[in-house]
Design a protein around this motif. Sequence first.
Motif, short mmCIF file in Angstrom:
data_model
loop_
_atom_site.label_atom_id
_atom_site.label_comp_id
_atom_site.label_asym_id
_atom_site.label_seq_id
_atom_site.Cartn_x
_atom_site.Cartn_y
_atom_site.Cartn_z
N ARG A 14 5.63 -5.62 -7.01
CA ARG A 14 6.23 -5.98 -5.72
C ARG A 14 7.47 -5.12 -5.50
O ARG A 14 8.23 -4.84 -6.43
N PHE A 15 7.65 -4.67 -4.27
CA PHE A 15 8.89 -3.99 -3.87
C PHE A 15 9.53 -4.83 -2.79
O PHE A 15 9.02 -4.87 -1.67
N GLY A 16 10.60 -5.53 -3.10
CA GLY A 16 11.23 -6.39 -2.10
C GLY A 16 10.22 -7.37 -1.56
O GLY A 16 9.58 -8.10 -2.33
N GLY A 17 9.99 -7.36 -0.27
CA GLY A 17 9.03 -8.29 0.34
C GLY A 17 7.59 -7.78 0.34
O GLY A 17 6.70 -8.45 0.84
N VAL A 18 7.37 -6.57 -0.20
CA VAL A 18 6.02 -5.99 -0.14
C VAL A 18 5.30 -6.13 -1.48
O VAL A 18 5.77 -5.63 -2.50
N GLN A 19 4.17 -6.81 -1.49
CA GLN A 19 3.36 -6.90 -2.70
C GLN A 19 2.45 -5.67 -2.70
O GLN A 19 1.38 -5.67 -2.09
N ALA A 20 2.89 -4.59 -3.35
CA ALA A 20 2.18 -3.31 -3.26
C ALA A 20 0.86 -3.33 -4.03
O ALA A 20 -0.13 -2.75 -3.60
N VAL A 21 0.85 -4.02 -5.19
CA VAL A 21 -0.38 -4.15 -5.99
C VAL A 21 -0.50 -5.60 -6.43
O VAL A 21 0.47 -6.19 -6.91
N GLY A 38 -8.42 3.98 0.15
CA GLY A 38 -7.66 3.00 0.92
C GLY A 38 -6.74 3.68 1.91
O GLY A 38 -6.34 4.83 1.72
N ARG A 39 -6.40 2.95 2.95
CA ARG A 39 -5.53 3.48 3.99
C ARG A 39 -4.11 3.67 3.48
O ARG A 39 -3.74 3.14 2.42
N SER A 40 -3.33 4.38 4.27
CA SER A 40 -1.93 4.59 3.95
C SER A 40 -1.23 3.24 3.78
O SER A 40 -1.42 2.33 4.59
N GLY A 41 -0.47 3.12 2.71
CA GLY A 41 0.25 1.87 2.45
C GLY A 41 -0.55 0.83 1.69
O GLY A 41 -0.05 -0.24 1.38
N ALA A 42 -1.80 1.16 1.34
CA ALA A 42 -2.67 0.20 0.65
C ALA A 42 -2.18 -0.11 -0.76
O ALA A 42 -2.52 -1.14 -1.34
N GLY A 43 -1.41 0.84 -1.34
CA GLY A 43 -0.89 0.62 -2.69
C GLY A 43 -1.46 1.58 -3.74
O GLY A 43 -1.22 1.41 -4.94
N LYS A 44 -2.15 2.61 -3.28
CA LYS A 44 -2.82 3.55 -4.19
C LYS A 44 -1.84 4.25 -5.13
O LYS A 44 -2.03 4.28 -6.35
N SER A 45 -0.80 4.85 -4.54
CA SER A 45 0.16 5.59 -5.37
C SER A 45 0.87 4.67 -6.34
O SER A 45 1.14 5.04 -7.48
N THR A 46 1.17 3.46 -5.88
CA THR A 46 1.83 2.50 -6.76
C THR A 46 0.95 2.18 -7.96
O THR A 46 1.40 2.17 -9.11
N LEU A 47 -0.34 1.94 -7.71
CA LEU A 47 -1.26 1.62 -8.81
C LEU A 47 -1.35 2.80 -9.78
O LEU A 47 -1.32 2.62 -11.01
N ASP A 166 -3.57 12.10 -6.92
CA ASP A 166 -3.08 11.31 -5.80
C ASP A 166 -3.16 12.14 -4.52
O ASP A 166 -2.30 12.97 -4.26
N GLU A 167 -4.20 11.93 -3.75
CA GLU A 167 -4.45 12.66 -2.50
C GLU A 167 -4.31 14.17 -2.68
O GLU A 167 -3.59 14.83 -1.92
N PRO A 168 -5.03 14.75 -3.65
CA PRO A 168 -4.88 16.17 -3.92
C PRO A 168 -5.43 17.06 -2.80
O PRO A 168 -5.15 18.26 -2.78
N1 ATP Z 1 9.69 2.61 -4.36
C1 ATP Z 1 9.34 1.77 -3.37
N2 ATP Z 1 10.25 0.95 -2.81
C2 ATP Z 1 9.90 0.09 -1.84
N3 ATP Z 1 8.65 -0.01 -1.32
C3 ATP Z 1 7.71 0.79 -1.83
C4 ATP Z 1 8.00 1.73 -2.87
N4 ATP Z 1 6.86 2.38 -3.17
C5 ATP Z 1 5.91 1.88 -2.34
N5 ATP Z 1 6.42 0.93 -1.55
C6 ATP Z 1 5.66 0.14 -0.56
O1 ATP Z 1 4.48 -0.35 -1.19
C7 ATP Z 1 3.37 -0.25 -0.33
C8 ATP Z 1 2.29 0.61 -0.99
O2 ATP Z 1 2.75 1.96 -1.05
P1 ATP Z 1 1.93 3.12 -1.73
O3 ATP Z 1 2.75 4.34 -1.68
O4 ATP Z 1 1.45 2.66 -3.04
O5 ATP Z 1 0.66 3.25 -0.74
P2 ATP Z 1 -0.46 4.38 -0.66
O6 ATP Z 1 -1.76 3.67 -0.59
O7 ATP Z 1 -0.25 5.37 -1.73
O8 ATP Z 1 -0.18 5.05 0.77
P3 ATP Z 1 -0.38 6.59 1.25
O9 ATP Z 1 -1.85 6.77 1.50
O10 ATP Z 1 0.42 6.65 2.52
O11 ATP Z 1 0.17 7.47 0.19
C9 ATP Z 1 3.88 0.32 0.97
O12 ATP Z 1 4.11 -0.76 1.85
C10 ATP Z 1 5.17 0.99 0.58
O13 ATP Z 1 6.08 1.01 1.64
#
Ligand code: ATP
Length: 225
Positions: A14-21, A38-47, A166-168
């Motif tokens: 979780r990042f603040g109010g966002v449950q990224a994964v 997954g779409r932008s913001g789905a949480g891929k990079s975080t995972l 990651d999105e190469p």
């Molecule tokens: N370091 C961080 N601090 C706060 N919020 C974050 C951070 N990293 C990611 N987030 C939030 O977590 C959510 C998932 O982000 P993430 O980058 O994992 O998505 P993504 O699927 O990789 O998107 P994209 O396709 O745009 O790269 C988003 O809402 C993002 O704003």
Amino acid sequence: MGSLVVVARGLSKRFGGVQAVREADLEVAEGELVLLLGRSGAGKSTLLSLIGGLDRPDAGTVTVAGQEVPALRGADLDRFLQKTVGWVFQTSGLLPLLTAAENVSLALRLMGKPEGPAMQAALTALDSVGLAARAQHRGNELSGGEQQRVAVARALIKAPHLLLADEPTAQLDTETARSIMALLREAADSGTAILFATHDESATEVADRVVRMEDGVLSASVGSR
Ligand SMILES: Nc1ncnc2c1ncn2[C@@H]1O[C@H](COP(=O)(O)OP(=O)(O)OP(=O)(O)O)[C@@H](O)[C@H]1O
Ligand SMILES: [Mg+2]
């Protein structure tokens, strides 16, 4: 299918109010190319960051090649980042003033390999991505697609257990993107486990398995090859 390289169970971040994964379960086997769609913001990079040791989960476990990633610290984490995982990002991150061969050999130099053998291995790796003729070009003298090929060579030269991509292909035209996807496919066929995050549905063509991600939640979907 080979043995499991990645085993993730209940990973959450979780990042603040966002449950990224959210409670992600995922496995990637040796030689398997798993597509994370997954779409932008789905949480891929975080995972990918949680699996690749760039960030730590709030909950859950993940092992890569038998190593409990969130538990790694100090020299163990450094070794994991240098040897066990390779990364390819949206932009190549090549050093612009070094040649393609120097950029690739640097990955081995950082692992302590002597200059001569590192350079020899770099030239072989560049040949394997079709860039033998560009080995002496500087990073800033290569096209975007060529730079991504160098980045793939740089990641693979370490013979990592796991390649995280990651999105190469996000910044490439369709045809160049296809050639990068084909390189990833070849790497999987030679035994590397690959987790490839993208929003490009056409990448399903090279995948053994597709996992979809939406609002931090993974759902399996049917294999495509
Ligand atoms: N370091 C961080 N601090 C706060 N919020 C974050 C951070 N990293 C990611 N987030 C939030 O977590 C959510 C998932 O982000 P993430 O980058 O994992 O998505 P993504 O699927 O990789 O998107 P994209 O396709 O745009 O790269 C988003 O809402 C993002 O704003
Ligand atoms: Mg991302």
